[in-house]
Scaffold this motif. Structure first.
Motif, PDB file in Angstrom:
ATOM      1  N   LEU A   1       7.687  22.990 -39.106  1.00  0.00           N
ATOM      2  CA  LEU A   1       8.059  24.523 -39.160  1.00  0.00           C
ATOM      3  C   LEU A   1       9.519  24.882 -38.486  1.00  0.00           C
TER       4      LEU A   1
ATOM      5  N   ARG B   1      11.970  23.924 -40.866  1.00  0.00           N
ATOM      6  CA  ARG B   1      12.163  24.716 -41.793  1.00  0.00           C
ATOM      7  C   ARG B   1      12.855  26.263 -41.802  1.00  0.00           C
TER       8      ARG B   1
ATOM      9  N   ILE C   1       2.203  27.647 -41.933  1.00  0.00           N
ATOM     10  CA  ILE C   1       1.729  26.626 -43.028  1.00  0.00           C
ATOM     11  C   ILE C   1       0.455  26.322 -42.743  1.00  0.00           C
TER      12      ILE C   1
ATOM     13  N   ARG D   1      -1.414  22.153 -46.907  1.00  0.00           N
ATOM     14  CA  ARG D   1      -0.067  22.319 -47.911  1.00  0.00           C
ATOM     15  C   ARG D   1       0.891  21.191 -46.982  1.00  0.00           C
ATOM     16  N   PHE D   2       0.947  21.083 -45.709  1.00  0.00           N
ATOM     17  CA  PHE D   2       1.953  20.483 -44.900  1.00  0.00           C
ATOM     18  C   PHE D   2       1.555  18.848 -45.352  1.00  0.00           C
TER      19      PHE D   2
ATOM     20  N   ASP E   1      -2.498  30.551 -48.480  1.00  0.00           N
ATOM     21  CA  ASP E   1      -1.266  29.867 -47.921  1.00  0.00           C
ATOM     22  C   ASP E   1      -0.302  29.826 -49.016  1.00  0.00           C
TER      23      ASP E   1
ATOM     24  N   SER F   1       3.304  31.670 -49.541  1.00  0.00           N
ATOM     25  CA  SER F   1       4.482  30.617 -49.657  1.00  0.00           C
ATOM     26  C   SER F   1       5.237  31.124 -51.157  1.00  0.00           C
TER      27      SER F   1
ATOM     28  N   GLU G   1       9.503  29.692 -44.945  1.00  0.00           N
ATOM     29  CA  GLU G   1       8.002  29.759 -44.668  1.00  0.00           C
ATOM     30  C   GLU G   1       7.675  30.336 -43.364  1.00  0.00           C
TER      31      GLU G   1
END
Length: 662
Positions: free
Chosen positions: A216, A219, A407, A411-412, A648, A652, A662
């Motif tokens: 993260l 990101r 997140i 999804r990760f 989530d 997103s 994100e």
């Protein structure tokens, strides 16, 4: 998932490789659940296609035994070239496994069993290997990790806590070094420079939490231009300014230890990076909310939903709250705002208990992970709940944070080019692993026959009766000279039993979130003759309890579970501390109808029938009640995970539309 041949070094040469994620629609989600159910219930895993690997590795290994260390090193160089040119073909994987096994035998004195070769092959294929506890999953992981790393693919070995990260990385490092590979580890408190260096290694050991937070952070650095192509262009046009700041090298190949815990149990909570927001005398508001909430009556002014940890205000409660608000004025005049404050205050007072859901450490509220029993010092509850609990406990009140990035684990981990895992307990959630991550599950046979005896389950009407019977049972087993491990669900329960043992002068050790610094020392003594260890879930995963000489012959380690957890797999993990690698051992449940899972999840009418009907044996009726409560808890948590993933994905898509990270 990708096939074995498609995960080639050429695919991971970009600056930040990861799988592109396409949002799933309603029909996609329904199809995934159906296919997951079919894989779990109708199409059992087959080992026939994996068993040939053992013969292939044996053939490759025969020529390695008589080689000198220098000659073996030359074989490693040749293997690297083969993997670089031909990719991860079946033959190259078998040759790599043979070399890793030979190197392990020479450096650690540990030679991979056939079961471990099969487990390694399963993970190399991008699936989850279900291996019984004690089967050597740490050593098994070196097979796919070394193979991928030798081909130039960055590998992340993900486990559940810093203790296991350090233990596994240090223990297995001689194998990696002998193969010319670098190994790094990520633990709490490391600087950005040290993290960047660790992720630059061929193989990196890390916890799931540290890994996701570092992702993260990347990101946030990359901003809305987080795609691989845009990141490449940034490197060309801006001199690689952002490249120098990111921590990871992308999401290429992950081997997830305790996969059910990381991918399922912890997937109920999103990971959030935040910063302190400006406060406006929030401390006073929290204290006012707690004072008002203490005046409200349960069942009259509000209703508790224990399963969801949610509070609903009744119409009468809203009227009473309005009267309070008119007296206080200010921010309390806003209807939605005041109702939110009161709901959080009622939750803090009624649903979150000190030494069960959190503890006070160094004057701070620290959350206890209900699945691992460990404190999570950097975690906090959302929407003012954490601050409300701080006010309740008289701690300094922190500012309510502002979310910068978030997140979910689902999804990760779906962004890895190749995802695999290993655990001792996966069959119960094999359908969910497939529907969420497209991960198949393969049960690997044990190296040695199991000698773990099940003494069954006894359920008593009250907690007081249960604890007395547990104390008696500990004394009985201890007189035989056998060590005893007692599993509890909370810090409070472990300390309650500890006080009872102290009253009757039974020496013992306690392992919970307060004693986490002495974990290794406590575990080292747990297999000694007559030793008693009381532990929360901290002793349920990744702990090897080695039996003292002669202990296995008299029955081995005996495990007592004092409550059922909200997933059968966690119970199985606890029992898996005994009867490992052919040793003898035994386990049993000693429960009560007052246990938290029963009161929270069992239908009230059923519980009333069991308690009022003296003709029904409490053990029979109680076992049925507890089993139903556990099943309902599992279903509830599965629904929570599905809802989180849906939310989530929605958030997103909204952020992507607005051009925000994100």
């Amino acid at each position: 998932m990708e096939s074995s041949a498609s995960l080639r070094p050429g695919l991971v040469l970009g600056r930040y490789p990861q799988r592109d994620e396409s949002p799933s629609g309603r029909l996609d989600r329904a199809a995934s659940r159906i296919s997951g159910f079919l894989r779990q219930s109708v199409l059992p895993s087959r080992l026939s296609r994996f068993s040939d690997i053992t013969r292939s590795v044996d053939r490759q290994g025969e020529a390695l035994v008589d080689l000198s260390d220098a000659q073996l090193a030359a074989e490693v160089v040749e293997l690297r070239q083969c993997l670089s040119i031909d990719g991860l073909t079946d033959g190259a994987i078998a040759r790599a496994f043979a070399i890793v096994r030979e190197v392990s035998s020479r450096t650690l004195g540990l030679r991979h069993f056939d079961a471990q070769l099969i487990g390694g092959w399963v993970m190399m294929m991008g699936q989850v290997a279900e291996m019984q506890t004690g089967e050597g999953k740490t050593l098994t992981a070196t097979l796919p990790a070394c193979t991928a790393a030798l081909s130039g693919i960055p590998v992340h070995v993900v486990t559940v806590n810093d203790y296991l990260v350090q233990r596994d990385a240090e223990w297995m490092s001689p194998i990696y070094r002998a193969l010319g590979l670098s190994v790094g580890m990520i633990v709490e408190g490391m600087s950005a420079e040290d993290r960047r260096a660790a992720y630059a290694c061929d193989v990196t050991y890390c916890t799931n939490k540290q890994l996701v937070f570092d992702y993260l952070k990347d990101r946030l650095v990359m901003g809305s231009n987080s795609g691989c192509i845009r990141f490449e262009l940034d490197g060309l046009c801006n001199g690689g300014a952002k490249n120098a700041q990111v921590l990871l090298r992308g999401l290429c190949f992950a081997i997830v230890d305790e996969a059910d815990s990381v991918l399922v149990d912890e997937a109920r909570t999103p990971l959030i990076i935040s910063r302190p927001a400006d406060s406006f005398e929030e401390g006073t508001i929290y204290k006012q909310a707690l004072s008002i909430a203490a005046e409200l009556l349960s069942g009259v002014d509000f209703k508790l939903r224990d399963q969801d940890r949610i509070v609903d205000l009744t119409d009468q409660g809203r009227e009473k709250l309005r009267d309070y608000a008119e007296t206080i004025g200010g921010l309390w005049l806003g209807v939605k705002r005041r109702e939110n404050y009161i709901r959080q205050a009622l939750s803090a007072l009624n649903l979150f208990v000190c030494d069960t859901h959190y503890l006070i450490k160094e004057g701070k509220v620290q959350i206890i992970d209900e699945y691992t029993g460990r404190v999570m010092p950097d975690r906090s509850w959302e929407q003012g709940l954490h601050q409300m609990i701080e006010a309740k406990e008289g701690c300094d009140i922190t500012s309510q944070p502002e979310t910068l990035a978030r997140i979910s684990y689902q999804r990760f981990f779906r962004r890895y080019l190749r995802l695999s895992g290993m655990t001792g307990t996966a069959k119960e959630i094999s359908g969910e692993l497939w529907s969420t991550y497209r991960l198949g599950t393969v049960s690997v046979p044990t190296h040695k026959p199991l000698h773990r005896v099940n003494y069954g389950c006894r359920v008593y009407p009250t907690a007081e009766t249960k604890w007395k019977l547990i104390l008696s049972r500990i004394q009985q087993i201890r007189t035989l000279g056998r060590p005893v491990l007692v599993g509890t669900r909370s810090v409070g329960a472990s300390e309650h039993l500890s006080a009872m043992l102290s009253e009757v002068d039974i020496p013992h050790e306690v392992l919970n979130a307060r004693q986490d610094r002495n974990e290794a020392e406590i575990i080292a003594k747990a297999g000694e003759a007559g030793h008693v260890t009381v532990a929360t879930n901290m002793a349920g995963r990744g702990t090897d309890i080695h039996l003292a000489p002669g202990v296995s012959e008299i029955g081995g380690l005996h495990v007592i579970a004092t409550e059922r957890h909200e997933a059968r797999r966690i119970d199985r993990q606890l029992f898996g501390r005994s009867g490992r690698q052919g040793d003898r051992g035994s386990f049993e449940y000693i429960l009560s109808l007052d246990d938290e899972i029963v009161t929270n999840y069992s239908p009230h009418w059923l519980l009333g029938c069991v308690e009022s009907n003296n003709d029904l044996p409490v053990n029979l009726a109680g076992r049925m009640t507890v089993s139903l409560a556990q099943w309902l808890a599992e279903r509830k948590h599965s629904q929570i995970r599905r809802d989180l993933l849906k939310m989530d994905e929605y958030l997103s898509s909204m952020l992507s539309y607005s051009g925000q990270p994100e």
